[in-house]
Design a protein around this motif. Structure first.
Motif, PDB file in Angstrom:
ATOM      1  N   ASP A   3       0.895  -1.544  -0.085  1.00  0.00           N
ATOM      2  CA  ASP A   3       0.160  -0.004  -0.063  1.00  0.00           C
ATOM      3  C   ASP A   3       0.887   1.305   0.020  1.00  0.00           C
ATOM      4  O   ASP A   3       0.559   2.576  -0.397  1.00  0.00           O
ATOM      5  CB  ASP A   3      -0.995   0.099   1.073  1.00  0.00           C
ATOM      6  CG  ASP A   3      -2.143  -1.072   1.128  1.00  0.00           C
ATOM      7  OD1 ASP A   3      -2.110  -1.493  -0.027  1.00  0.00           O
ATOM      8  OD2 ASP A   3      -2.864  -1.305   1.951  1.00  0.00           O
ATOM      9  N   LEU A   6       1.316   2.328  -3.783  1.00  0.00           N
ATOM     10  CA  LEU A   6       0.160   2.721  -4.484  1.00  0.00           C
ATOM     11  C   LEU A   6       0.146   4.185  -4.783  1.00  0.00           C
ATOM     12  O   LEU A   6       0.368   4.958  -4.089  1.00  0.00           O
ATOM     13  CB  LEU A   6      -1.131   2.236  -3.706  1.00  0.00           C
ATOM     14  CG  LEU A   6      -1.445   0.678  -3.635  1.00  0.00           C
ATOM     15  CD1 LEU A   6      -2.870   0.521  -2.952  1.00  0.00           C
ATOM     16  CD2 LEU A   6      -1.962   0.384  -5.106  1.00  0.00           C
ATOM     17  N   SER A 218      -3.953   5.584 -12.900  1.00  0.00           N
ATOM     18  CA  SER A 218      -4.042   4.860 -11.740  1.00  0.00           C
ATOM     19  C   SER A 218      -5.553   4.997 -11.425  1.00  0.00           C
ATOM     20  O   SER A 218      -6.085   6.056 -11.032  1.00  0.00           O
ATOM     21  CB  SER A 218      -3.148   5.320 -10.617  1.00  0.00           C
ATOM     22  OG  SER A 218      -3.077   4.422  -9.505  1.00  0.00           O
ATOM     23  N   ARG A 225       1.289   0.848  -8.851  1.00  0.00           N
ATOM     24  CA  ARG A 225       2.241   0.980  -7.892  1.00  0.00           C
ATOM     25  C   ARG A 225       3.708   1.250  -8.475  1.00  0.00           C
ATOM     26  O   ARG A 225       4.105   0.731  -9.345  1.00  0.00           O
ATOM     27  CB  ARG A 225       2.312  -0.561  -7.182  1.00  0.00           C
ATOM     28  CG  ARG A 225       1.249  -0.883  -6.299  1.00  0.00           C
ATOM     29  CD  ARG A 225       1.208  -2.262  -5.875  1.00  0.00           C
ATOM     30  NE  ARG A 225       0.347  -2.695  -4.991  1.00  0.00           N
ATOM     31  CZ  ARG A 225      -1.055  -3.241  -5.268  1.00  0.00           C
ATOM     32  NH1 ARG A 225      -1.026  -3.347  -6.817  1.00  0.00           N
ATOM     33  NH2 ARG A 225      -1.716  -3.645  -4.420  1.00  0.00           N
TER      34      ARG A 225
END
Length: 267
Positions: A3, A6, A218, A225
């Protein structure tokens, strides 16, 4: 861990604010390789279930500057995965046949079928990166392509394809060392392309193109990522962990047969 890399949909992705040498909390190379080995075994088993289930697919997209490690990622993460259910497509300069179609034609042609993992080594994003930096088409045409790419990827996800997009983020200093290594080692001369030096001169232009790509493409259905790529062992470990977690979340199952195995006997 994944995460942290991201790119949130609609948010700017300033690459100079991301450390290409970051290790993602991995303690050291030895522990990262141990984790990677465990993830590789798990990916192989999960891929076998995905293939047997035959209902969904996984598409892994690898983009990055020259020497960022696209080939190395394919070898390092998927080298033990059964070849029956994995395809790798290397996107090079378009052929005359490909140029005769829309720019997404070859990408759709290479999209993974149900039950398989497809890997794009470079991808349809070349058409908003190389094409943009080298001004091979007009700016208005490039601008339209971001939305067209998002729509294309939505079609895939709506039809059972999970998309993982990794931008391999390498520093200019590390790229110089890797290119020089290719010149210094006769066994690596075949890897060297003089054209890579031309693109290196356009480093800032490419960084700008990547930032725009990340911001515009995105999405919730297919987020990007940005993976630090200066340390190969960290790059591979991070990507493998994301692939494993994604497959675990998909949780593919071996199909149940409609007949009773006990009713048969092999003589």
């Amino acid at each position: 861990m994944s995460d942290d890399y991201l790119v949130k949909p609609g948010k700017k992705a300033k690459l100079d604010g991301r450390d290409p040498a970051d290790t993602g909390g991995l303690k050291d190379e030895e522990s990262a390789r141990t984790q990677l080995a465990d993830d590789i075994v798990a990916i192989d088993k999960l891929q076998d279930r995905l293939y047997a289930e035959g209902k969904r697919a996984l598409l892994v997209i690898l983009q990055g500057m020259d020497t960022s490690g696209k080939d190395g990622t394919v070898r390092g993460v998927f080298n033990q995965t059964g070849p029956l259910g994995v395809t790798v497509t290397a996107f090079k300069r378009p052929s005359e046949e490909e140029l005769a179609h829309d720019f997404l034609w070859r990408a759709h042609l290479a999209a993974p079928k149900r039950g398989t993992i497809g890997i794009f080594n470079r991808s349809h994003y070349e058409d908003v990166l190389v094409v943009k930096v080298h001004k091979l088409v007009g700016a208005k045409e490039v601008d339209k392509r971001y939305d067209q790419i998002n729509a294309f990827e939505k079609i895939l996800t709506d039809n059972g394809v999970t998309i993982l997009k990794f931008m391999l983020h390498i520093s200019k200093k590390e790229q110089r060392e890797r290119l020089q290594e290719r010149l210094d080692d006769p066994k690596k001369h075949w890897k060297f392309n003089p054209g890579d030096l031309d693109d290196r001169k356009l480093w800032d232009d490419f960084q700008d193109a990547y930032e725009t790509m990340l911001e515009r493409c995105s999405t919730d259905h297919a987020p990007w990522r940005v993976i630090p790529a200066d340390k190969k062992w960290a790059r591979n470990a991070v990507i493998a962990s994301v692939v494993r977690k994604t497959l675990e979340d998909l949780d593919p199952q071996y199909p149940k047969v409609t007949w009773d195995p006990k009713s048969f006997r092999v003589e």
